[in-house]
Structure formats: C-alpha cells, structure tokens
Design a protein around this motif. Structure first.
Motif, PDB file in Angstrom:
ATOM      1  N   ASP A  57     -30.523 -37.972  29.943  1.00 53.23           N
ATOM      2  CA  ASP A  57     -30.984 -36.713  29.348  1.00 53.23           C
ATOM      3  C   ASP A  57     -29.861 -36.018  28.579  1.00 53.23           C
ATOM      4  N   HIS A 200     -45.945 -36.446  31.260  1.00 50.29           N
ATOM      5  CA  HIS A 200     -45.536 -35.038  31.337  1.00 50.29           C
ATOM      6  C   HIS A 200     -46.721 -34.110  31.623  1.00 50.29           C
ATOM      7  N   ARG A 221     -43.432 -33.286  26.265  1.00 55.14           N
ATOM      8  CA  ARG A 221     -42.291 -32.865  27.079  1.00 55.14           C
ATOM      9  C   ARG A 221     -41.892 -31.449  26.693  1.00 55.14           C
ATOM     10  N   SER A 232     -41.819 -31.782  32.184  1.00 55.59           N
ATOM     11  CA  SER A 232     -40.914 -32.865  31.822  1.00 55.59           C
ATOM     12  C   SER A 232     -40.724 -33.755  33.047  1.00 55.59           C
ATOM     13  N   ASN A 259     -37.039 -30.893  34.036  1.00 50.85           N
ATOM     14  CA  ASN A 259     -36.809 -29.498  33.640  1.00 50.85           C
ATOM     15  C   ASN A 259     -35.976 -28.742  34.659  1.00 50.85           C
TER      16      ASN A 259
END
Length: 617
Positions: A57, A200, A221, A232, A259
């Motif tokens: 990420d 998602h 997302r 997410s 998230n």
C-alpha cells in the motif's frame, strides 16, 4: 519483522533476478538487463506478512508519482509451504491488487543473492544496474521518494535514464459475485453477511449463501460514509447485541482493514458510519482514546465479547488486541505489547503474531494467531484478563498434524468459530482445511480438507458455513454425519422454530424443478442424489443414508420428542436445446439442518424446496 534501515552500498552490481517464473508480465520472462534505464525497486515480500501488505500500500502512490521513471518488481520469497504454491501466489497477487511484475522465488534464490534477512525488504537499483539503497521493514516512503528523486536527477544528467512504460501486463479480470471474501456472520433475519474484500464491499446473501439480497458499498476502493459507502479490503464483521445496536444506531461493526478504520453498518438501509481510526496507520504513540482520533493498524477481525464489554479488535498490524466501546466511542489497547511472538500470561504482557480471527465462546474469546500458527484464547483472570495457548509453539513451527494439542500443528490459520458442542472450528488457511479443537480433551482433528484458503466461518442453525476465500464463495464442507455428531445434544440452541411433523412414518420430499430452458441431466445415470442423517442418531429407524430419489420414506423412533434432520440434496441439469451439441450443465446442491418437533397433530409430509415450487402443499 525487522525495521532496520541499512546504508546505501556504493557501486555494488545488482545480482540477476532468478526464480521459477514471472507474474503480471503477459508470460514474458524478464532479466535484469530489461530494466536498464529505469530506477528499479525490488520489494522482497511474502503474502502472509502483514508488514509486506503495508508496504504494497505504501508503494502505490510512489508507483503513480514516478510511473515513467520507476519500475517496481515484487520478489516473492515465501515463508510458509503454502506460499510456495504458484497458484496460491497468483491468487495473492490478484487479492492484494499487486499492479507490477512479480518474480516467483520459491527457493529464496534471489533473496539469498541479495543477502535479504527479513520480510519486507526494499532494494533500489539504479538505471545502470547498481544497488544504491536497501531498507528493511515498512514506513520508508519518504526515504524512498528522496532516493528515487536523487537517482532520477543523476541519471537524467548522465543520459542513462529512459522514461516510458514498464513491463507490467495486467491479467484478465475474472467475474465472480465474491472476490476473495474474508469473513461471514449470520444476521437476525437468517441471512448471511460477507465481507467481499477484493470488491471493497459487503454482500448480504439469503440463507442458502448463494442468492444475493444486496451489496453494501460501491465496489470502489475508498472511505466514504453514508448511503453510497466505500471500503478498502474489509475483513471482520461483528453483530452488536440488540440493546446496544438500538442505543448507538448501527448493527454491525466492520474491520475496514486497509483503511485502518472501524465502520458501523445500519442494516435497515445499509448506511455506513466511521467509528474509529483516523485513516492513517498507527505506527507509535498512543493507541487509546476517542475512536475518530485514535489511529488503528490493519484491523483484521472484530467480535463482540460480553466479558470485555465491547468489540474486541484483532489488530493484525501491530500484533495486539484492541477494544472498542460502541456506547462511549472510545478505543483502547486490550491485550498485547506489539512484540511479535507467542507468550501467554497477563493480557497486557502477552505476545501475539498477526491476530486474524476471533470467536465469542462465552467465558473464552478464541483467536487465531496466524504467524505463530496458533489457536489461543483470552479469559477473565482476577481483576483482569489472561491469554492462553491451545495449539501452537512459535513463529516458525507449522504443519498439518492431528492428535494431542501439544503435538498438533496448524499452518497460518485466519479464522475460528465455536461449534454447538463447545469445540472450536479452526480455518486452517494455508493447509486448506477446517480443523477442530476439543477443549475437554485437548485433541485436534480434521473436519474437512480441500477448502480453498478458508478464512472465516460462522455456525448457522448448527451447520458450519465457511468462507472459501480463494474459491470466492461460501461452502459447507463438513460432511452431514460429522456435523450431526457436532450438534448432538445442542439442537435446542437452534434459534429458528422447530418444524412440527407427525410421529411414525413421514414422507420427506425435496422439491426441485429444473430452471426454464433446462432439463435433468440423465445421460450418465441418475441426475439426483439425497443423503439424510439425524441427531440424535437414534431418531431415524428407517430412511437414513444416501440414494438417488429425492423423495424418501422416514420412520421416526418412539420416545424422542425433538431433534435435527440433516439433509443434503443435489440435482444436475443441462440446457434443453436439441440444436446445441454440447449443452451447458450445472449442479444444484442444498444442505439443510431441519430442527423438528414430534407432534400428534403434525403433518405426515415434510417438503424441502431446492428449486421450483412445491405443487403438493
């Protein structure tokens, strides 16, 4: 995982990239020379590792920012045996939306050639093929940005930088209702709610686990609240007690993993609210305070646990358990020190390793500790809580072995569920199995195998429903006879009303009508199958067993007032078009656990509809 950052090593030639093969290249085999003129970022990772997932990420914005100058290559060097399976790696690359080439390095050849010691490790190679930067651990975004900016400037001046597209070739996007689902819970309506992680969103199914009732989330997302919410890679789901849900205005707590948030879902209309987390990953400092002001880190699962008075959070990202109070809105550390390992004792002193699955067992909160391949629990201890281990010994011991708990082995389990008989079902994810731990005897056994990465489970009307994540569906993998033994003596716990039937002789009829435009497939013999068992086992004097007729004569024993009939039916049908040489065929299958009550006024026929309408009722 190590977080030590090493100093740049000047003018060290990068070793060749050697492995079993490549993913995300359209089938092309790549060599180091293919990256000349580009800044190459090597990401040494393994898909079990939460720190590695964090780095994926972290790299996304850098890959977008330097799309013309930088190529990222993931070097997958596995820890667990399952991670060396090429199909499992391909699934993980899709699951975690890896949008760059990946070298499959199952023998850790390239890992060793680059002298890597920890997951994750990042290596920067300049456009002339020299290693210029190495960093282990996560949280190196700004350092990488600085290094990359300097390397770009240097090689632009030298004329050795070549801008343009990289070698990434996206694979064809599959279409399934679910994509790498994570967890499942049963709703008060009898429906099932599933976290559809790679899509998602959340999906509500009817009780059959196949009929979609609704989707909660846009599928994009993001982190938007309201009537068109975004998630997410959501994971765990926890249903609040009715009195708490009424007070706070939402029914389900969602671990919105990537998230770094907890979200609340109101089932009446699908409205979503952010409950805890700032959206930024916790790295250090306080992890306790008002929910919206307190950062979280990769919450993987959640469970309401009455002894703790709130929602316990499996905080995989820092190897702890958190606790969220829906009424006050506060979140705090509940157990763990953030040290990755396996240590029992007082909750505040315990070590965990990627807590990934939680299940309320009344006086015990069961948990799957994935990186130690362990089944553990939390229990009240005096004025506080204590952590105990049932199965597992440490970070590097794993396998598939049944027997006494001290000898049993798991491989990276991600989910747990408490069965009606008080034993614990374990989603033994990397073994592709469902295992069972019996607290009274300390024995571990195998309930089912060949389940594609089971990641979560729930007990629905006495039957175990499992999230087969890599198969993108819900499954009921425990055979009826085994399931019957597990619910024996516990049928009174089934929440739905029992079906009244007459004593003595009864007809059970599974109703199935082939869908329009199809017919039963009888080309190779009978197209239907029916298997019936019961709990207690003595409930059926006649009618138990398997056969091909969907109607069965049952004879019920005298003196037994109630029980459960376990029925598994299937029918094969094909398109009914004579002009089609090879018609499309499909198998319809349904499992029932039917709680029954024997009554003199009950009917003599018990219909179960698998497809179509019951014309005799």
């Amino acid at each position: 995982m190590s977080v030590e950052q090493q100093k740049p090593r000047a003018r060290v030639r990068a070793p060749e990239l050697v492995g079993r093969g490549w993913l995300n290249t359209g089938g092309e085999e790549l060599r180091l020379k293919d990256f000349r003129g580009k800044v190459l970022v090597l990401d040494f990772w393994t898909f079990c590792c939460i720190n590695c997932l964090h780095v994926l990420d972290e790299l996304r914005p850098l890959e977008a920012e330097f799309a013309a100058e930088v190529v990222t290559v993931g070097v997958h060097s596995p820890k667990f045996e399952h991670e060396a399976d090429p199909a499992a790696l391909a699934a993980a690359v899709e699951r975690y939306a890896v949008h760059h080439p990946v070298l499959d390095d199952p023998e850790l050849t390239t890992w060793q050639n680059y002298a890597v010691k920890a997951w994750p490790t990042l290596v920067v190679v300049d456009p002339e093929g020299y290693v210029v930067h190495v960093a282990a651990g996560e949280g190196h975004v700004e350092a990488l940005r600085s290094v990359i900016t300097e390397v770009i400037a240097e090689h632009e001046a030298k004329g050795t930088l070549h801008r343009g597209d990289g070698p990434y070739v996206p694979p064809e996007a599959p279409e399934t209702t679910l994509r790498f689902p994570g967890k499942v819970i049963a709703l008060p309506s009898g429906n099932l709610l599933v976290s559809d992680s790679a899509n998602h969103s959340l999906v509500e199914f009817a009780a059959d686990g196949e009929t979609v009732v609704r989707r909660i989330g846009t599928g994009q997302r993001g982190r938007a609240d309201g009537a068109a919410p975004e998630f997410s890679e959501p994971g765990g789901l926890a249903l609040l007690p009715p009195q708490v849900a009424e007070q706070v205005g939402y029914d389900v707590v969602v671990a919105d993993t990537v998230n770094h948030l907890l979200r609340g879902v109101r089932l009446a209309d699908g409205h979503v609210t952010t409950l805890a987390g700032t959206g930024e990953q916790w790295r250090d400092g306080s992890d306790s305070g008002p929910g919206p002001e307190t950062p979280l880190t990769s919450p993987w699962d959640v469970a309401w646990w009455e002894p703790a008075g709130g929602v316990v959070i499996a905080m995989a990202g820092n190897h702890t358990l958190g606790l969220f109070d829906p009424v006050s809105g506060a979140v705090r550390r509940f157990a763990g020190t953030t040290v990755e390992g396996l240590r029992d004792g007082a909750a505040e002193e315990a070590f965990f390793a990627q807590t990934s699955g939680l299940a309320d067992g009344g006086d015990r909160l069961w948990l799957a500790d994935s990186e130690t391949s362990a089944l553990r629990w939390v229990e009240a201890d005096g004025d506080g809580f204590a952590v105990r281990t049932a199965v597992g010994t440490g970070l590097f011991d794993f396998g598939h072995a049944d027997g006494p708990a001290e000898q049993a082995l798991l491989q990276h389990p991600l989910g747990v569920a408490v069965l009606p008989d008080g034993s614990v079902a374990i989603c033994d994810t990397y073994n592709g199995a469902v295992r069972r731990y019996e607290p009274a005897t300390g024995e571990v056994s195998t309930l089912a195998t060949d389940v594609a990465e089971p990641s979560g489970a729930a007990v629905v009307d006495g039957e175990l429903v499992v999230v087969a994540s890599a198969a993108h569906r819900l499954e009921r993998p425990v055979p009826p006879g085994v399931a019957a033994r597990l619910v024996e003596g516990a049928s009174q716990q089934v929440k739905r009303p029992a079906t009244e039937i007459a004593p003595g002789e009864v007809e059970l009829a599974v109703v199935f009508t082939p869908p329009p435009g199809t017919k039963l497939d009888e080309r190779y013999g009978p197209s239907t199958r029916l298997e019936i068992s019961s709990s207690p086992e003595g409930l059926l004097l006649e009618g138990a067993g398997a056969g091909t007729d969907l109607t069965r004569r049952l004879v019920l024993a005298d003196g037994i007032e109630q029980g459960v009939l376990h029925v598994v039916a299937q029918a094969a049908s094909c398109d009914d078009d004579p002009s089609v040489e090879h018609p499309a065929c499909r198998l319809t299958r349904q499992d029932w656990g039917v709680p029954i009550k024997i009554s003199a006024t009950g009917p003599k026929r018990l219909p179960l509809v698998m497809g179509g309408l019951d014309t005799e009722s």
